[in-house]
Design an enzyme around this catalytic site. Structure first.
Site, PDB file in Angstrom:
ATOM      1  CD  GLU A 161     -24.609   4.039 -20.231  1.00  0.00           C
ATOM      2  OE1 GLU A 161     -24.989   5.221 -20.372  1.00  0.00           O
ATOM      3  OE2 GLU A 161     -25.267   3.070 -20.630  1.00  0.00           O
ATOM      4  CB  CYS A 170     -34.179  10.929 -16.914  1.00  0.00           C
ATOM      5  SG  CYS A 170     -32.466  10.782 -16.327  1.00  0.00           S
ATOM      6  CB  SER A 183     -27.549  15.635 -17.116  1.00  0.00           C
ATOM      7  OG  SER A 183     -27.097  15.969 -18.419  1.00  0.00           O
ATOM      8  CG  ASN A 225     -28.976  12.959 -22.350  1.00  0.00           C
ATOM      9  OD1 ASN A 225     -29.869  13.787 -22.424  1.00  0.00           O
ATOM     10  ND2 ASN A 225     -28.133  12.914 -21.323  1.00  0.00           N
TER      11      ASN A 225
HETATM   12  O1  0CJ Z   1     -25.398   7.617 -18.628  1.00  0.00           O
HETATM   13  C1  0CJ Z   1     -26.391   7.890 -18.019  1.00  0.00           C
HETATM   14  C2  0CJ Z   1     -26.848   6.955 -17.029  1.00  0.00           C
HETATM   15  C3  0CJ Z   1     -27.144   9.156 -18.255  1.00  0.00           C
HETATM   16  C4  0CJ Z   1     -26.998  10.152 -17.161  1.00  0.00           C
HETATM   17  C5  0CJ Z   1     -27.693  11.458 -17.436  1.00  0.00           C
HETATM   18  O2  0CJ Z   1     -27.179  12.187 -18.464  1.00  0.00           O
HETATM   19  P1  0CJ Z   1     -25.689  12.736 -18.588  1.00  0.00           P
HETATM   20  O3  0CJ Z   1     -25.726  13.945 -19.422  1.00  0.00           O
HETATM   21  O4  0CJ Z   1     -25.082  12.867 -17.230  1.00  0.00           O
HETATM   22  O5  0CJ Z   1     -24.945  11.537 -19.266  1.00  0.00           O
HETATM   23  P2  0CJ Z   1     -24.722  11.098 -20.782  1.00  0.00           P
HETATM   24  O6  0CJ Z   1     -23.405  11.687 -21.193  1.00  0.00           O
HETATM   25  O7  0CJ Z   1     -24.619   9.605 -20.698  1.00  0.00           O
HETATM   26  O8  0CJ Z   1     -25.848  11.529 -21.607  1.00  0.00           O
HETATM   27 FE1  F3S Z   2     -30.916   6.512 -16.538  1.00  0.00          FE
HETATM   28 FE2  F3S Z   2     -31.598   7.110 -18.971  1.00  0.00          FE
HETATM   29 FE3  F3S Z   2     -31.494   8.953 -17.197  1.00  0.00          FE
HETATM   30  S1  F3S Z   2     -30.133   5.570 -18.344  1.00  0.00           S
HETATM   31  S2  F3S Z   2     -29.882   8.343 -15.858  1.00  0.00           S
HETATM   32  S3  F3S Z   2     -32.894   7.231 -17.182  1.00  0.00           S
HETATM   33  S4  F3S Z   2     -30.833   9.162 -19.311  1.00  0.00           S
END
Ligand code: 0CJ
Ligand code: F3S
Length: 315
Positions: free
Chosen positions: A130, A16, A270, A228
């Site tokens: 977060e 993203c 990610s 996610n």
């Molecule tokens: O929390 C975020 C801003 C999302 C970051 C991108 O994904 P990831 O896998 O590092 O983090 P989540 O565990 O929050 O999905």
């Molecule tokens: Fe931001 Fe959503 Fe990516 S909060 S880091 S756009 S998963």
């Protein structure tokens, strides 16, 4: 039993705008200031990304006590609490904040409404960075809600000024269910104008919803710590499609594809595309002959880099 035929690639999938930006911040800091660049927490929750940056001189730490004086420090995409920000400032580090702007938006909303006397319910997963960062915008008056039972249990000090915020990477459906319980108990609750679950989370879940019924098994590329990515696997499973999450192609098991003609393939926000391509090659080696991209939303979101790391800027 049907032989393996087709792989269908989810659209959108993978990186993203917030992840792109966060990784670029570390890369540019390494180029501009040289190694080591300290990063608080995994920049994003992906093993490949973290190992790659480590090899180039990034040092990942959880506690600022591990950072030496004069260092350059990057905050991860997930954001940090006020206490962490203050400690970094007090110790004089050069800080680049890779917090996703969509997470910062929630932080700003919490700070603004707290000034107006609001108390908060935060829907999210306990222990997630977060959630720690957003809850840590305040010293008190923000209560974690993980499920519908928590809604029944929570005891705000007052309910006249109560607002709800959420983690950005939740299951859209689970969050809606919890929010309905919040509204039922606290009809006056103030909700975000636009939901806090981000566009990328929403789009990747929407794609899995469309894709799952078309395939016999779904593979999600993502690391175990990625909220996610886990939600994508869970969603397909809830829809009745066997689903597995892998950190790399090496984790694929041929038994998952027995009796499957069509395989869906997606990636968390990610997870880099290079891993998706490696997984795809492995599934082809197991017998899939055709590859199809599903139709999907084209994402055009892009976030600016922080000052000090933009192209053409003086050192
Ligand atoms: O929390 C975020 C801003 C999302 C970051 C991108 O994904 P990831 O896998 O590092 O983090 P989540 O565990 O929050 O999905
Ligand atoms: Fe931001 Fe959503 Fe990516 S909060 S880091 S756009 S998963």
């Amino acid at each position: 039993m049907l032989p393996l035929q087709e792989v269908v690639l989810a659209e959108p999938r993978g990186f993203c705008a917030g992840v792109d930006r966060a990784i670029e911040i570390v890369e540019r800091a390494l180029r501009k200031f040289g190694a080591p660049i300290y990063v608080r927490h995994e920049i994003v929750h992906n093993t490949y990304v973290v190992n790659d940056l480590k090899a180039r001189g990034a040092v990942f730490i959880e506690d600022l006590a591990e950072v030496p004086p004069g260092a350059t420090l990057v905050f991860s995409a997930h954001g940090v609490s006020r206490a962490v920000q203050q400690e970094a400032r007090a110790r004089g580090f050069q800080v680049f904040d890779a917090t996703c702007p969509l997470v910062s938006k929630v932080h700003v909303e919490v700070a603004k409404l707290a000034q107006e006397g609001y108390e908060f319910l935060m829907i999210g997963h306990k222990g997630h960075p977060e959630v720690e960062g957003t809850m840590g915008q305040l010293d008190h008056g923000i209560h974690l809600i993980e499920d519908v039972d928590d809604v029944a249990r929570v005891q705000p000090a007052q309910t006249a000024k109560l607002a709800v915020v959420t983690q950005t990477t939740l299951s859209v459906d689970d969050a809606a269910h919890i929010l309905a319980a919040v509204r039922a108990r606290f009809p006056q609750v103030r909700e975000p104008k636009q939901q806090d679950i981000c566009y990328a989370t929403q789009n990747r879940q929407d794609a899995v919803k469309l894709l799952s019924p078309q395939v016999d098994v779904l593979i999600v590329v993502g690391s175990p710590t990625s909220s996610n990515s886990n939600r994508l696997r869970e969603l397909a499973a809830k829809l009745g499609t066997p689903a597995y999450m892998v950190d790399s192609a090496a984790e694929l098991q041929s038994a998952w594809f027995e009796g499957a003609a069509r395989v869906g393939l997606t990636a968390g926000a990610s997870a880099p595309e290079v891993l998706v391509q490696q997984v795809l090659e492995r599934i082809k080696a197991l017998g899939a002959t055709a590859v199809r991209r599903m139709e999907g939303v084209q994402e055009t979101v892009k976030f600016p880099l922080p000052k000090g790391l933009r192209l053409g800027e003086a050192a």
